[in-house]
Design an enzyme around this catalytic site. Sequence first.
Site, PDB file in Angstrom:
ATOM      1  N   LYS A  60     -10.289 -14.657 -47.600  1.00  0.00           N
ATOM      2  CA  LYS A  60     -11.731 -14.490 -47.307  1.00  0.00           C
ATOM      3  C   LYS A  60     -12.575 -13.984 -48.478  1.00  0.00           C
ATOM      4  CE  LYS A  60     -10.820 -13.704 -42.357  1.00  0.00           C
ATOM      5  NZ  LYS A  60     -10.687 -12.637 -41.336  1.00  0.00           N
TER       6      LYS A  60
ATOM      7  N   TYR B 151     -11.253  -3.997 -41.936  1.00  0.00           N
ATOM      8  CA  TYR B 151     -11.759  -4.068 -40.554  1.00  0.00           C
ATOM      9  C   TYR B 151     -12.041  -2.679 -39.972  1.00  0.00           C
ATOM     10  CZ  TYR B 151      -9.537  -8.563 -41.293  1.00  0.00           C
ATOM     11  OH  TYR B 151      -9.148  -9.745 -41.818  1.00  0.00           O
TER      12      TYR B 151
ATOM     13  N   SER C  35      -6.132 -13.846 -44.074  1.00  0.00           N
ATOM     14  CA  SER C  35      -7.447 -13.256 -44.358  1.00  0.00           C
ATOM     15  C   SER C  35      -7.628 -12.838 -45.817  1.00  0.00           C
ATOM     16  CB  SER C  35      -7.672 -12.043 -43.461  1.00  0.00           C
ATOM     17  OG  SER C  35      -7.879 -12.472 -42.138  1.00  0.00           O
TER      18      SER C  35
ATOM     19  N   VAL D 239      -2.911 -11.169 -41.779  1.00  0.00           N
ATOM     20  CA  VAL D 239      -1.921 -10.997 -40.701  1.00  0.00           C
ATOM     21  C   VAL D 239      -0.523 -11.478 -41.048  1.00  0.00           C
ATOM     22  CG1 VAL D 239      -3.324 -10.920 -38.608  1.00  0.00           C
ATOM     23  CG2 VAL D 239      -2.676 -13.110 -39.553  1.00  0.00           C
TER      24      VAL D 239
ATOM     25  N   TYR E  11     -11.359 -23.721 -42.694  1.00  0.00           N
ATOM     26  CA  TYR E  11     -10.985 -22.297 -42.586  1.00  0.00           C
ATOM     27  C   TYR E  11      -9.479 -22.143 -42.335  1.00  0.00           C
ATOM     28  CZ  TYR E  11     -10.357 -17.711 -40.466  1.00  0.00           C
ATOM     29  OH  TYR E  11      -9.882 -16.460 -40.162  1.00  0.00           O
TER      30      TYR E  11
HETATM   31  O1  DON Z   1      -8.081 -16.594 -38.292  1.00  0.00           O
HETATM   32  C1  DON Z   1      -7.072 -15.934 -38.093  1.00  0.00           C
HETATM   33  O2  DON Z   1      -6.904 -15.286 -37.065  1.00  0.00           O
HETATM   34  C2  DON Z   1      -6.009 -15.908 -39.177  1.00  0.00           C
HETATM   35  N1  DON Z   1      -5.917 -17.182 -39.818  1.00  0.00           N
HETATM   36  C3  DON Z   1      -6.326 -14.884 -40.220  1.00  0.00           C
HETATM   37  C4  DON Z   1      -6.581 -13.498 -39.636  1.00  0.00           C
HETATM   38  C5  DON Z   1      -6.133 -12.386 -40.513  1.00  0.00           C
HETATM   39  O3  DON Z   1      -5.395 -12.535 -41.450  1.00  0.00           O
HETATM   40  C6  DON Z   1      -6.565 -11.027 -40.087  1.00  0.00           C
HETATM   41  N2  DON Z   1      -6.114 -10.002 -41.005  1.00  0.00           N
HETATM   42  N3  DON Z   1      -5.485  -9.004 -40.886  1.00  0.00           N
END
Ligand code: DON
Length: 301
Positions: free
Chosen positions: A63, A237, A60, A255, A185
């Site tokens: 983003k 978040y 993320s 994550v 994505y």
């Molecule tokens: O789309 C997803 O779930 C992961 N590629 C990225 C989510 C993420 O990093 C959330 N952050 N804490």
Amino acid sequence: MSAALRELHDSLLSEEGGTLATYIPELARVDPALFGLALATLDGRVHAAGDADVPFTLQSISKPFVYARALADLGLEAVLSRVGAEPSGEAFNAISLEPGTGRPSNPMVNAGAILTTSLVSGDGPAARFERIRDTLSAFAGRRLELDEAVLASELETGDRNRALAYLMRNAGALRCEVDEALDVYFRQCALLATAEDVAVMAATLANGGVNPRTKEAVVPGPVAEHVLALMASCGMYDGAGEWLLRVGLPAKSGVSGGIVAVSPGQFGIGLFSPRLDVRGNSVRGVAASRVLAERFQLHLM
Ligand code: DON
């Protein structure tokens, strides 16, 4: 500064709370003990401690930088008409969509990020991804590579993101094919960077969109400001409010255990430690950010 970072690093090594993300199985194979900190100043210097040169997938953290690309490509009004700017107060993978229109609440939650990715100019998914990779690489000041194993792992297990994309497509918010949006994505999430790279990416935002090492103007100044505003309100978040209260800096977590934080006009911070709290934010990364903010009086308010 490097000595202060090393001291902070060592003081947090005993913090072993949190767990690895497992919903992308490949992420669970990472060494949980890794811990890197880096700080990039606007004169182009990078200070680092611990595993700051170990690559991890941006997830993320990609983003805000893709949002910057979309803003630079289309302008604020056009982007806002498609992706909102309101904190959702929900988890990163929640169905944070406006009733009726399907417009996602902000570009930092997964739904909003998938839609933002679809807005980046490019003739087809391959060209769009290369443009995103070029942009993130320009922010970092070196070419970022793709982790094919993490990409494959997320392609296999990413049904929740597919579901979000189908809901947006059904409502008319997402205007390209679901697989096309998700392919790009997932790729942007699987780009590899180190804490040092992330610190330089952050410093580029802190420096009005100009990379302080390469001197390249990656995005216009107002775009960098808009991205920082969204990071401040939505980057952490459902933890965004407490983060702003305690740390007081625009930031974004991922994550895989990374955190990017920006002290506007001062420097960029990159942190990496894979064990996460219940909100999906790096435990040591959050702890280190709190100490840095207090020690160097970074809180913006
Ligand atoms: O789309 C997803 O779930 C992961 N590629 C990225 C989510 C993420 O990093 C959330 N952050 N804490």
